[in-house]
Every structure is written in C-alpha cells, then in structure tokens.
Design a protein around this motif. Structure first.
Motif, PDB file in Angstrom:
ATOM      1  N   GLN A   1       5.326  10.658  -0.094  1.00  0.00           N
ATOM      2  CA  GLN A   1       4.524   9.416   0.582  1.00  0.00           C
ATOM      3  C   GLN A   1       4.264   9.719   2.008  1.00  0.00           C
ATOM      4  O   GLN A   1       5.104  10.393   2.919  1.00  0.00           O
TER       5      GLN A   1
ATOM      6  N   THR B   1      -1.737   1.812  -5.035  1.00  0.00           N
ATOM      7  CA  THR B   1      -1.468   3.105  -4.668  1.00  0.00           C
ATOM      8  C   THR B   1      -2.743   4.152  -4.521  1.00  0.00           C
ATOM      9  O   THR B   1      -3.657   4.114  -5.458  1.00  0.00           O
ATOM     10  N   HIS B   2      -2.948   5.032  -3.454  1.00  0.00           N
ATOM     11  CA  HIS B   2      -4.012   6.128  -3.488  1.00  0.00           C
ATOM     12  C   HIS B   2      -3.231   7.507  -3.315  1.00  0.00           C
ATOM     13  O   HIS B   2      -2.199   7.428  -2.771  1.00  0.00           O
TER      14      HIS B   2
ATOM     15  N   MET C   1      -7.163   2.015   5.099  1.00  0.00           N
ATOM     16  CA  MET C   1      -6.564   1.598   3.691  1.00  0.00           C
ATOM     17  C   MET C   1      -5.436   0.639   3.550  1.00  0.00           C
ATOM     18  O   MET C   1      -5.032   0.304   2.738  1.00  0.00           O
ATOM     19  N   HIS C   2      -5.094  -0.059   4.772  1.00  0.00           N
ATOM     20  CA  HIS C   2      -4.365  -1.140   4.839  1.00  0.00           C
ATOM     21  C   HIS C   2      -5.196  -2.294   4.278  1.00  0.00           C
ATOM     22  O   HIS C   2      -6.169  -2.635   4.509  1.00  0.00           O
TER      23      HIS C   2
ATOM     24  N   THR D   1       0.135   5.344   5.531  1.00  0.00           N
ATOM     25  CA  THR D   1      -0.968   4.729   5.268  1.00  0.00           C
ATOM     26  C   THR D   1      -2.117   4.784   6.185  1.00  0.00           C
ATOM     27  O   THR D   1      -1.712   4.317   7.056  1.00  0.00           O
TER      28      THR D   1
ATOM     29  N   ASP E   1       0.798  -1.118  -0.011  1.00  0.00           N
ATOM     30  CA  ASP E   1       0.043   0.116  -0.075  1.00  0.00           C
ATOM     31  C   ASP E   1       0.964   1.168   0.072  1.00  0.00           C
ATOM     32  O   ASP E   1       1.852   1.299   0.715  1.00  0.00           O
ATOM     33  N   ARG E   2       0.617   2.159  -1.048  1.00  0.00           N
ATOM     34  CA  ARG E   2       1.027   3.489  -0.847  1.00  0.00           C
ATOM     35  C   ARG E   2       0.155   4.670  -0.627  1.00  0.00           C
ATOM     36  O   ARG E   2      -0.986   4.392  -1.467  1.00  0.00           O
ATOM     37  N   PHE E   3       0.275   5.489  -0.104  1.00  0.00           N
ATOM     38  CA  PHE E   3      -0.537   6.609   0.283  1.00  0.00           C
ATOM     39  C   PHE E   3       0.255   7.954  -0.091  1.00  0.00           C
ATOM     40  O   PHE E   3       1.041   8.632   0.651  1.00  0.00           O
TER      41      PHE E   3
END
Length: 539
Positions: free
Chosen positions: A91, A224-225, A98-99, A94, A79-81
């Motif tokens: 970055q 990715t979000h 959203m995990h 997260t 996961d990337r936020f």
C-alpha cells in the motif's frame, strides 16, 4: 429536419449540452430547438466507464438532482492505492488527485439514462438507434449538420426489402460529443486541421467487468487502484476496483496504447490481473454479470485540438478532456459541454449569427477546467520514462511544483507508431482461462449483449486488403489479434500456407482500439447500422 442545434452522441457531454441549452432558453424566454442522436439502441447502451463521479458540475446543472432521483447511490468512503508484484501488494500513499471524498461510485450508463430523461422533460428530441454517419457541409465549407446512415443495406451493398433512407439533420450549430475517437470527429480533424499545433493524441484501452460478490466480501464505497503487475515497468497501466450497491463490484484494467510489445494482449493482462492474491479473494464465490471495453483519450491539455470550426464544435472525450491522474472524465466532459452550450446560446441570440462559436475556446481558457488540466499536464507523458522515474517525477510535480512547473512535457508520437517489430520482442505466455475467475473473449462478448444485423456491410474497413498479411503479420505478427478485446480479428489459413485476415465484425464492442493502434493505420472504424453494438446494463 432543421434544428437550431444538433448534438451527436448521448454520453454525459452531449446530454449536458442539450440540458443546458434548454435551461438557458427557458431562463430568457426563447425557443431553441435541440435534437440529439445516439447510435446505441438506447441512451446508455454504449456507455462504459469506471466510474467515480465528482458531482461539482451536476450540482450546477441540476442542483436538486437528489430529489429528482439521480442514480448516485454509493458515496465514496475509502481509497487504497496498491503497488502489485506477482505475489505481493504494497500500500502506497494515495496521490492527492485520487482522493475521492465527496464523490460517488456509479453506473455511468444508468446516470446517462437519467440525464436523458431530464433532457426530454425539457423538450430535447432524442433519437436513439440512429447513427450519424456523415457530416454535411454548406457551399462555403462550414458544417451544415449530419446525415444518419441508411437502414436495410445488405452485405453486398445493395438495398434490401427493409431499406430505409437516412435522414439529413440541418443545424445552425452541430455539437460533436461522440466520445473517444469519434468517426465523424476524425474526419473533422482532417478537414479543418484541428490538430495542427497540438501534440499527437495518445490513448488507453479500458476493459471492465461487473461482478456480484458474496455479501461478506462487499464493502460499499470502497475504492482501490493499483499499478505494477501484471504489466512491466515500461508499460503504462493500472487497475480500478469499485464497490457499488447491491453486492456489486466493478473491476477493470487500463493499458496505454503506446505499449511497445506487439505480443501484449490488454484483455489477457486484465484476466491475469484478477488472479493476484490481493484481487482474486474479492471475487471468490462471485458471479460475473457483464463485460465491456472502451478506448479513452489520455493526451491531456497539450493534445487538445482546436475546439471550434465553422458550424460546429467538440465537447467531452471526443476532444480529450479526461483528467488522467484523477482517472476521471465525467465532470470534465460535462463542464466542457456547459461552456459550449453557453457559447452556442450566445451565438444563436445574435441578429446575424456567426458561423463559428469561437467564444467557447475563450470560455474554456478562463475556466477551472483549463486550470485543472494544466495542473496535471505533465503526469501522463512522464510515464514514457518507465514506472519508477514517472512515480518520482509525478510526486515532485504534484507536491513541489504543485502543477506549476515552468515546462510542459510533450507527446512525441502517435500510439500506432510505438510498436517494436515482433522479432525484437519476447512472446508473452498467458494462462488459459478457468471459466470461473478468468474468461475468454467470446464468452465475454456474449455478456456484453453485442449484436449487429447479420446482413449488413461490415463496418470495419480496410484501406488495402493486402496490408494485414504483407505488413502487419510479417513485421508485427498481426497485433490486431491481441489488441482487440472482442476477438474481431483472426489470422486464418496459416497451416495451409495461405494466411489471411478474417474480420468478425459482429463481435465488435465499438471500443475503437483497432482504429487507434493498427500500426499501418489501414483499419478504419465506421458506424454500423444504428442500434448495433453492445447493450451494456449497469455499466
């Protein structure tokens, strides 16, 4: 045709309700007849979502789903936020909601196709290509069932040689699973005053593309979000990018339909987003495969309507069970359908069944679904303060209060009331599409495989034909030209001094945004002839 239960809509909630009803009947050795109508040409044709599935409800509904070949092939791995500025990406941690450990990146359309097969194997009668166009009522006012639309009606409203009358489907209980802003559900809200006491519902529009990328750029399971650019800090919006199997990547952008600037175009914002240095590199040398758009229900717990009424009930996104901070609605839609199916089954087993399956509402209040939505109820409404205050508040609400703050933030107005007059806003200059990374609306609609019979009445109707020019154009510079992601609405005749609204209904991808965002609430979305609209592959 008479059934015990008629279900309107072949999405995750409608199919889950059908499967669960048949399972309960088999467990108790009872017969329950179930019919499901789907307006798309096949199950999955109109289904559009990110999508990352949390499998907890599927584990309960069909525990051996892996052995049965459910198309959950790509497990979430990372996961990337990101916070985007115009040229940089930062970055951020997260958010816990959203995990995605243990979740799966899927094509929701293909998942629904598989659920449809499971439902049919249990004896559910599924009729794709038949649009439920009308709710039927008993003399006492309770819902009796639905009627499908007539086929073969010409543009002039007269019967053609291909005319076939619609069918009436009667049921002891009718489950409405139409998805966001269902046309029949909208009428039920008014008839039974289902929204009395709830906050106004609020919505977003999600626009999505499916790409095939170079193998060296493909990272199966990567999620990715982003927040931030290209929208301003006063506009709720963000992106998703998920790496599926077979070198495929889905990319999309969601914008809250409570945005204020009438010059904003969600479609153009999405195209511009793809040009960001952190995003465009994924798609260099790739090929766009498909395109689609869909509204989604974002109001959360405080905007939920009453779920039951005499003769029927609401499940899934037509009621508004999306968990916005999680950016997930499939598991919540399916859980609502499980609860509804259990309540309906109990009602059908009574010697003198009641008209209303009110146990559904009680089951919901006692469920983990209610607890999950309650925990995140304040996140989405906090964004009316702007991006930075909302991010700070959301962190406090999540980590300090753990979703148990002793207050509930409210939604105060409907999305169509949020636009400012055009003369108070600055026009937005969007770059021209390059046809490689960014595209125009019409080429996008083409790859959505959208089709409507040419000789049928337009399904997009105006209450008053004078309003688009006299009000929308005069005050807001005709925002329908920009909020529609399919080029349905055009103002023509300006050069001649006789502007008028042209509706290209054949382009409609059934996203329902016009029905939601039209500032005059003059546009009414109705069901076209069954089988019309998009035919999404792998979306």
């Amino acid at each position: 045709m008479e059934y015990d239960v008629v279900i309107v809509g072949g999405g995750p909630s409608g199919l889950t309700a059908a499967i669960r009803l048949k399972q309960l009947a088999a467990e108790q050795g009872r017969e329950v007849s179930v019919c499901l109508l789907e307006k798309g040409s096949e199950i999955g044709a109109h289904i559009l979502s990110g999508a990352v599935i949390e499998p907890r409800v599927l584990n309960e509904l069909i525990p051996d789903w892996k052995e049965k070949g459910a198309p959950l092939n790509t497990e979430a791995k990372s996961d990337r936020f990101l916070l985007l500025t115009e040229t940089e990406s930062i970055q951020l941690p997260t958010p816990p909601q959203m995990h995605n450990h243990g979740n799966y990146i899927v094509s929701l359309g293909n998942f629904c196709r598989w659920l449809g097969q499971q439902a049919e194997e249990l004896g559910v009668e599924i009729y794709p290509g038949f649009a439920a166009a009308e709710v039927l009522y008993h003399e006492d006012g309770s819902v009796k069932g639905v009627a499908t639309g007539d086929m073969g009606i010409g543009k002039d409203g007269e019967k053609t040689d291909a005319w076939q009358p619609g069918m009436e489907l009667w049921a002891k209980q009718t489950i409405f699973a139409e998805g966001c802003r269902g046309s029949l559900t909208k009428a039920l809200f008014e008839r039974f005053r289902l929204h009395d006491g709830a906050d106004p519902q609020t919505y977003g529009i999600g626009i999505k593309e499916l790409w095939e990328v170079k193998p060296e750029l493909h990272q199966p399971g990567s999620i990715t979000h982003t927040v931030g650019w290209p929208v301003d800090t006063a506009t709720y919006g963000g992106s998703f990018m998920y790496h599926l199997e077979n070198n495929q990547v889905v990319v999309g952008f969601v914008i809250g339909l409570d945005y204020q600037n009438p010059y904003l175009s969600p479609f153009e914002e999405f195209q511009r987003f793809k040009t960001h240095p952190a995003i465009r590199k994924v798609f260099e040398g790739g090929r766009r495969l498909s395109y689609g758009a869909r509204a989604l229900t974002e109001g959360g717990l405080q905007s939920l309507p009453r779920l039951t009424f005499p003769g029927g009930l609401l499940v899934g996104d037509t009621a508004g069970f999306l968990n916005v901070p999680k950016i997930k609605g499939t598991h919540t839609a399916m859980q609502s359908a499980m609860l509804a199916a259990e309540a309906v089954f109990e009602l059908l087993g009574q010697e003198q069944p009641a008209r209303e399956a009110s146990a559904y509402s009680e089951k919901f209040k006692q469920s983990w679904l209610h607890e999950e939505l309650h925990r995140v109820r304040n996140i989405r409404p906090s964004f009316r303060w702007g991006l930075w205050p909302a991010m700070i508040y959301s962190a406090l609400d999540t980590f300090l209060f753990r979703g148990k703050a002793p207050w509930t933030l409210r939604h105060h107005q409907a999305d169509h009331q949020s636009l400012k007059p055009a003369d108070e806003c600055a026009p937005i200059a969007y770059p021209k599409p390059d046809g490689v990374l960014t595209f125009d609306r019409l080429s996008s609609v083409f790859i959505s495989n959208t089709n409507h019979g040419e000789d049928q009445p337009p399904h997009l109707k105006l209450k008053d034909a004078s309003v688009p020019v006299a009000f929308n154009l005069a005050k807001y510079d005709a925002p329908e030209q920009r909020y529609c992601p399919a080029g349905v609405y055009e103002i023509v005749g300006r050069e001649e001094g006789e502007p008028r609204l042209q509706i290209n209904a054949q382009n409609c991808v059934h996203c329902k945004t016009c029905d939601i965002k039209d500032p005059s609430q003059n546009i009414v979305w109705t069901t076209p002839e069954g089988g019309g609209g998009p035919n999404y592959p792998n979306m």
